[in-house]
Motif scaffolding. Structure first.
Motif, PDB file in Angstrom:
ATOM      1  N   LYS A   1      40.836  29.031  50.712  1.00  0.00           N
ATOM      2  CA  LYS A   1      40.972  30.394  50.188  1.00  0.00           C
ATOM      3  C   LYS A   1      39.656  30.872  49.596  1.00  0.00           C
ATOM      4  O   LYS A   1      39.227  32.019  49.808  1.00  0.00           O
ATOM      5  CB  LYS A   1      42.073  30.438  49.125  1.00  0.00           C
ATOM      6  CG  LYS A   1      42.295  31.826  48.516  1.00  0.00           C
ATOM      7  CD  LYS A   1      42.745  32.831  49.563  1.00  0.00           C
ATOM      8  CE  LYS A   1      43.010  34.194  48.959  1.00  0.00           C
ATOM      9  NZ  LYS A   1      43.398  35.187  49.968  1.00  0.00           N
ATOM     10  N   LEU A   2      38.966  30.020  48.864  1.00  0.00           N
ATOM     11  CA  LEU A   2      37.692  30.407  48.259  1.00  0.00           C
ATOM     12  C   LEU A   2      36.658  30.712  49.330  1.00  0.00           C
ATOM     13  O   LEU A   2      35.916  31.696  49.237  1.00  0.00           O
ATOM     14  CB  LEU A   2      37.195  29.293  47.341  1.00  0.00           C
ATOM     15  CG  LEU A   2      38.069  28.961  46.133  1.00  0.00           C
ATOM     16  CD1 LEU A   2      37.458  27.806  45.349  1.00  0.00           C
ATOM     17  CD2 LEU A   2      38.272  30.177  45.241  1.00  0.00           C
TER      18      LEU A   2
ATOM     19  N   ASN B   1      37.550  34.055  51.045  1.00  0.00           N
ATOM     20  CA  ASN B   1      37.203  35.224  50.242  1.00  0.00           C
ATOM     21  C   ASN B   1      35.709  35.502  50.266  1.00  0.00           C
ATOM     22  O   ASN B   1      35.265  36.650  50.357  1.00  0.00           O
ATOM     23  CB  ASN B   1      37.657  35.011  48.797  1.00  0.00           C
ATOM     24  CG  ASN B   1      39.154  35.217  48.629  1.00  0.00           C
ATOM     25  OD1 ASN B   1      39.836  35.636  49.557  1.00  0.00           O
ATOM     26  ND2 ASN B   1      39.664  34.904  47.451  1.00  0.00           N
TER      27      ASN B   1
ATOM     28  N   LEU C   1      44.318  33.583  44.882  1.00  0.00           N
ATOM     29  CA  LEU C   1      43.593  32.960  43.784  1.00  0.00           C
ATOM     30  C   LEU C   1      44.519  32.551  42.646  1.00  0.00           C
ATOM     31  O   LEU C   1      44.282  31.554  41.965  1.00  0.00           O
ATOM     32  CB  LEU C   1      42.511  33.911  43.273  1.00  0.00           C
ATOM     33  CG  LEU C   1      41.358  34.173  44.242  1.00  0.00           C
ATOM     34  CD1 LEU C   1      40.394  35.198  43.662  1.00  0.00           C
ATOM     35  CD2 LEU C   1      40.621  32.878  44.551  1.00  0.00           C
TER      36      LEU C   1
ATOM     37  N   LEU D   1      40.090  26.240  37.933  1.00  0.00           N
ATOM     38  CA  LEU D   1      39.359  27.090  38.861  1.00  0.00           C
ATOM     39  C   LEU D   1      38.801  28.257  38.072  1.00  0.00           C
ATOM     40  O   LEU D   1      39.551  29.008  37.429  1.00  0.00           O
ATOM     41  CB  LEU D   1      40.280  27.599  39.974  1.00  0.00           C
ATOM     42  CG  LEU D   1      39.694  28.641  40.936  1.00  0.00           C
ATOM     43  CD1 LEU D   1      38.472  28.085  41.660  1.00  0.00           C
ATOM     44  CD2 LEU D   1      40.758  29.077  41.950  1.00  0.00           C
TER      45      LEU D   1
ATOM     46  N   LEU E   1      35.432  31.391  37.666  1.00  0.00           N
ATOM     47  CA  LEU E   1      34.461  32.228  38.367  1.00  0.00           C
ATOM     48  C   LEU E   1      33.236  32.399  37.492  1.00  0.00           C
ATOM     49  O   LEU E   1      33.335  32.787  36.321  1.00  0.00           O
ATOM     50  CB  LEU E   1      35.074  33.599  38.676  1.00  0.00           C
ATOM     51  CG  LEU E   1      34.084  34.684  39.146  1.00  0.00           C
ATOM     52  CD1 LEU E   1      33.439  34.308  40.476  1.00  0.00           C
ATOM     53  CD2 LEU E   1      34.787  36.039  39.262  1.00  0.00           C
TER      54      LEU E   1
ATOM     55  N   PHE F   1      32.474  30.395  42.585  1.00  0.00           N
ATOM     56  CA  PHE F   1      33.737  29.833  42.141  1.00  0.00           C
ATOM     57  C   PHE F   1      33.561  28.330  41.968  1.00  0.00           C
ATOM     58  O   PHE F   1      33.001  27.645  42.834  1.00  0.00           O
ATOM     59  CB  PHE F   1      34.847  30.119  43.150  1.00  0.00           C
ATOM     60  CG  PHE F   1      35.316  31.558  43.125  1.00  0.00           C
ATOM     61  CD1 PHE F   1      36.383  31.932  42.325  1.00  0.00           C
ATOM     62  CD2 PHE F   1      34.692  32.528  43.909  1.00  0.00           C
ATOM     63  CE1 PHE F   1      36.815  33.254  42.295  1.00  0.00           C
ATOM     64  CE2 PHE F   1      35.115  33.840  43.884  1.00  0.00           C
ATOM     65  CZ  PHE F   1      36.179  34.215  43.075  1.00  0.00           C
TER      66      PHE F   1
END
Length: 251
Positions: A3-4, A7, A71, A85, A87, A96
């Protein structure tokens, strides 16, 4: 992680995405694994940096303002594992950082292995020899290992011309030959062999049985044309067919 990375690729509008990982020591055998997914894109505005982890449904009208559940669920899952997790955004893209605990795998104690050399193996057909003509090194090594359990002498040539030279210099009881070879191809080599050896078993092998290779080998005089690599069971069945069943000898 997927997912990270997704994105960063889709939404950052940057040119480069970098994924890093490192491990730090924890207590006893515990380690902390840290992953970083960084981009050189537009970044995230300060007032939105924590909101992107909130469980908003995505919106096709304004996807940048509503990041969806990805997220949120990623952070929730990693926190349940004892990690986090976050940012980091300094105005030069986004980074991230995902951390989670891990334990070092304990080394298993393996039982002592007895190394058996080929000299320790008595071949089933001690008075027989075979020539393998195969240019693929991996297939050749596998096939030679299997043949040595069956035949006293196993010679291996990696081209059709080298195979023909060995055949003319030595006496063999069987030939196993690939179709697609440097120099003489398999069917040409089979025809050369059949000029002097009318009944010697010749086994053609090919990477694909769907094309014309099998037909070409059999029309040239091969007894069989089979898909490679041949298993030990296939090779033993062929040896038994041509030289007599010695299964009782190994009992």
């Amino acid at each position: 992680m997927s997912k990270l990375a997704h994105n960063a690729i889709i939404h950052s509008r940057g040119r480069d995405v970098t994924i890093d990982a490192f491990v730090t020591r924890g207590t006893e055998d515990e380690r902390i694994v840290t992953w970083q997914v960084a981009d050189d894109g537009i970044g995230v505005e300060p007032d939105r940096r924590e909101k992107i982890f909130e469980p908003f449904e995505s919106s096709a009208d304004n996807p940048d303002e509503r990041p969806g559940l990805g997220l949120y669920t990623a952070r929730k899952a990693i926190r349940l594992m004892g990690g986090d997790l976050t940012l980091n955004d300094d105005g030069n893209g986004s980074r991230f950082v995902l951390t989670h605990p891990a334990r070092m795998a304990r080394q298993l104690v393996q039982p002592e292995q007895k190394v058996i050399s080929m000299n320790d193996i008595t071949p089933l057909y001690e008075d027989r020899s075979v020539l393998l003509v195969e240019d693929n090194k991996l297939v050749g090594e596998i096939t030679v290992t299997r043949l040595r359990k069956l035949f006293r002498q196993v010679d291996w040539a990696e081209s059709g011309d080298a195979g023909l030279k060995l055949f003319r210099e030595n006496k063999y009881d069987m030939v196993v030959v690939d179709q697609l070879l440097p120099g003489l191809i398999g069917s040409e080599l089979v025809r050369e062999i059949r000029q002097t050896e009318k009944t010697m078993p010749i086994i053609g092998i090919t990477a694909s049985t769907l094309g014309s290779e099998c037909r070409d080998l059999e029309e040239a005089g091969a007894n069989y044309a089979l898909e490679k690599p041949l298993s030990f069971g296939q090779l033993k069945s062929l040896a038994d067919e041509f030289f007599g069943d010695v299964a009782k000898a190994g009992a």
